[in-house]
Motif scaffolding. Structure first.
Motif, PDB file in Angstrom:
ATOM      1  N   GLY A 191      38.212  36.073  44.752  1.00  0.00           N
ATOM      2  CA  GLY A 191      39.446  36.818  44.523  1.00  0.00           C
ATOM      3  C   GLY A 191      39.535  37.477  43.169  1.00  0.00           C
ATOM      4  O   GLY A 191      40.619  37.838  42.724  1.00  0.00           O
ATOM      5  N   THR A 192      38.421  37.624  42.488  1.00  0.00           N
ATOM      6  CA  THR A 192      38.444  38.249  41.170  1.00  0.00           C
ATOM      7  C   THR A 192      37.782  39.623  41.228  1.00  0.00           C
ATOM      8  O   THR A 192      37.031  39.933  42.143  1.00  0.00           O
ATOM      9  CB  THR A 192      37.703  37.402  40.124  1.00  0.00           C
ATOM     10  OG1 THR A 192      36.326  37.319  40.488  1.00  0.00           O
ATOM     11  CG2 THR A 192      38.294  36.000  40.031  1.00  0.00           C
ATOM     12  N   ASP A 193      38.081  40.415  40.245  1.00  0.00           N
ATOM     13  CA  ASP A 193      37.456  41.729  40.117  1.00  0.00           C
ATOM     14  C   ASP A 193      37.083  41.912  38.654  1.00  0.00           C
ATOM     15  O   ASP A 193      37.730  42.656  37.917  1.00  0.00           O
ATOM     16  CB  ASP A 193      38.423  42.819  40.586  1.00  0.00           C
ATOM     17  CG  ASP A 193      37.767  44.191  40.636  1.00  0.00           C
ATOM     18  OD1 ASP A 193      36.528  44.242  40.667  1.00  0.00           O
ATOM     19  OD2 ASP A 193      38.497  45.193  40.655  1.00  0.00           O
ATOM     20  N   ARG A 194      36.079  41.172  38.235  1.00  0.00           N
ATOM     21  CA  ARG A 194      35.643  41.236  36.843  1.00  0.00           C
ATOM     22  C   ARG A 194      35.107  42.628  36.540  1.00  0.00           C
ATOM     23  O   ARG A 194      34.448  43.244  37.356  1.00  0.00           O
ATOM     24  CB  ARG A 194      34.556  40.195  36.574  1.00  0.00           C
ATOM     25  CG  ARG A 194      34.915  38.795  36.994  1.00  0.00           C
ATOM     26  CD  ARG A 194      35.768  38.101  35.978  1.00  0.00           C
ATOM     27  NE  ARG A 194      35.953  36.712  36.401  1.00  0.00           N
ATOM     28  CZ  ARG A 194      37.131  36.118  36.420  1.00  0.00           C
ATOM     29  NH1 ARG A 194      38.188  36.742  36.037  1.00  0.00           N
ATOM     30  NH2 ARG A 194      37.234  34.873  36.807  1.00  0.00           N
ATOM     31  N   ARG A 195      35.392  43.099  35.345  1.00  0.00           N
ATOM     32  CA  ARG A 195      34.985  44.451  34.967  1.00  0.00           C
ATOM     33  C   ARG A 195      33.563  44.501  34.414  1.00  0.00           C
ATOM     34  O   ARG A 195      32.987  45.566  34.283  1.00  0.00           O
ATOM     35  CB  ARG A 195      35.960  45.022  33.951  1.00  0.00           C
ATOM     36  CG  ARG A 195      37.354  45.167  34.515  1.00  0.00           C
ATOM     37  CD  ARG A 195      38.289  45.836  33.519  1.00  0.00           C
ATOM     38  NE  ARG A 195      39.649  45.837  33.987  1.00  0.00           N
ATOM     39  CZ  ARG A 195      40.149  46.753  34.801  1.00  0.00           C
ATOM     40  NH1 ARG A 195      39.399  47.708  35.256  1.00  0.00           N
ATOM     41  NH2 ARG A 195      41.410  46.688  35.170  1.00  0.00           N
ATOM     42  N   SER A 196      33.014  43.338  34.086  1.00  0.00           N
ATOM     43  CA  SER A 196      31.660  43.338  33.523  1.00  0.00           C
ATOM     44  C   SER A 196      31.003  41.986  33.788  1.00  0.00           C
ATOM     45  O   SER A 196      31.668  41.004  34.128  1.00  0.00           O
ATOM     46  CB  SER A 196      31.703  43.595  32.014  1.00  0.00           C
ATOM     47  OG  SER A 196      32.276  42.489  31.346  1.00  0.00           O
ATOM     48  N   HIS A 197      29.707  41.967  33.597  1.00  0.00           N
ATOM     49  CA  HIS A 197      28.984  40.700  33.719  1.00  0.00           C
ATOM     50  C   HIS A 197      29.424  39.738  32.625  1.00  0.00           C
ATOM     51  O   HIS A 197      29.468  38.522  32.848  1.00  0.00           O
ATOM     52  CB  HIS A 197      27.478  40.934  33.640  1.00  0.00           C
ATOM     53  CG  HIS A 197      26.915  41.581  34.859  1.00  0.00           C
ATOM     54  ND1 HIS A 197      26.775  40.923  36.057  1.00  0.00           N
ATOM     55  CD2 HIS A 197      26.476  42.844  35.074  1.00  0.00           C
ATOM     56  CE1 HIS A 197      26.271  41.742  36.950  1.00  0.00           C
ATOM     57  NE2 HIS A 197      26.076  42.921  36.386  1.00  0.00           N
ATOM     58  N   ASP A 198      29.752  40.266  31.450  1.00  0.00           N
ATOM     59  CA  ASP A 198      30.220  39.399  30.365  1.00  0.00           C
ATOM     60  C   ASP A 198      31.511  38.677  30.745  1.00  0.00           C
ATOM     61  O   ASP A 198      31.670  37.487  30.471  1.00  0.00           O
ATOM     62  CB  ASP A 198      30.419  40.202  29.077  1.00  0.00           C
ATOM     63  CG  ASP A 198      29.110  40.646  28.451  1.00  0.00           C
ATOM     64  OD1 ASP A 198      28.062  40.004  28.728  1.00  0.00           O
ATOM     65  OD2 ASP A 198      29.128  41.633  27.694  1.00  0.00           O
ATOM     66  N   GLU A 199      32.453  39.406  31.382  1.00  0.00           N
ATOM     67  CA  GLU A 199      33.692  38.765  31.836  1.00  0.00           C
ATOM     68  C   GLU A 199      33.408  37.695  32.885  1.00  0.00           C
ATOM     69  O   GLU A 199      33.993  36.616  32.863  1.00  0.00           O
ATOM     70  CB  GLU A 199      34.652  39.806  32.424  1.00  0.00           C
ATOM     71  CG  GLU A 199      35.379  40.640  31.408  1.00  0.00           C
ATOM     72  CD  GLU A 199      36.406  41.563  32.056  1.00  0.00           C
ATOM     73  OE1 GLU A 199      36.763  41.342  33.244  1.00  0.00           O
ATOM     74  OE2 GLU A 199      36.845  42.494  31.383  1.00  0.00           O
ATOM     75  N   GLN A 200      32.511  38.007  33.810  1.00  0.00           N
ATOM     76  CA  GLN A 200      32.161  37.043  34.845  1.00  0.00           C
ATOM     77  C   GLN A 200      31.480  35.833  34.235  1.00  0.00           C
ATOM     78  O   GLN A 200      31.793  34.694  34.579  1.00  0.00           O
ATOM     79  CB  GLN A 200      31.245  37.698  35.878  1.00  0.00           C
ATOM     80  CG  GLN A 200      30.904  36.783  37.026  1.00  0.00           C
ATOM     81  CD  GLN A 200      30.200  37.526  38.138  1.00  0.00           C
ATOM     82  OE1 GLN A 200      30.452  38.699  38.369  1.00  0.00           O
ATOM     83  NE2 GLN A 200      29.323  36.836  38.828  1.00  0.00           N
ATOM     84  N   ASN A 201      30.563  36.052  33.311  1.00  0.00           N
ATOM     85  CA  ASN A 201      29.885  34.939  32.638  1.00  0.00           C
ATOM     86  C   ASN A 201      30.883  34.073  31.879  1.00  0.00           C
ATOM     87  O   ASN A 201      30.757  32.851  31.858  1.00  0.00           O
ATOM     88  CB  ASN A 201      28.794  35.457  31.706  1.00  0.00           C
ATOM     89  CG  ASN A 201      27.624  36.044  32.465  1.00  0.00           C
ATOM     90  OD1 ASN A 201      27.465  35.815  33.658  1.00  0.00           O
ATOM     91  ND2 ASN A 201      26.816  36.828  31.766  1.00  0.00           N
TER      92      ASN A 201
END
Length: 99
Positions: A52-62
């Motif tokens: 349910g997320t929509d992270r804007r970058s791999h850094d945010e996801q990490n």
């Protein structure tokens, strides 16, 4: 060592290494990933940090993954004496561990 049925786990080099190092390879049944403890950890990670997320970058996801791992690790307790009354214990020589 408990393994899923991912084909590289059955490679001749893996089997040779296991035999040379006195390691028994135990393969989970097909569609039996729920038997592997790490799968429940991955499911929790996916549910709490990724679904349910929509992270804007791999850094945010990490960062979200790292935050979940830190949160989980601060509350973790050793898994001891798992399923002490399981019938499987009567089929194996796995001793019950003291808590």
């Amino acid at each position: 060592m408990v393994l899923d049925n991912f084909s590289p786990h059955k490679h001749a080099k893996v089997r040779t290494w296991a035999a040379d190092n006195d390691v028994e390879l135990v393969f989970l049944p097909t569609y039996g990933s729920w038997l592997n403890w790490i799968e429940s950890e991955f499911a929790a990670l996916r549910y709490f940090a990724l679904n349910g997320t929509d992270r804007r970058s791999h850094d945010e996801q990490n960062a979200a993954i790292a935050a979940h791992v830190r949160w989980h690790n601060t509350r973790a307790e050793p898994k001891t004496n798992f399923a002490p009354d399981s019938a499987i214990r009567s089929w194996t020589d796995y001793p019950a561990r003291a808590a």
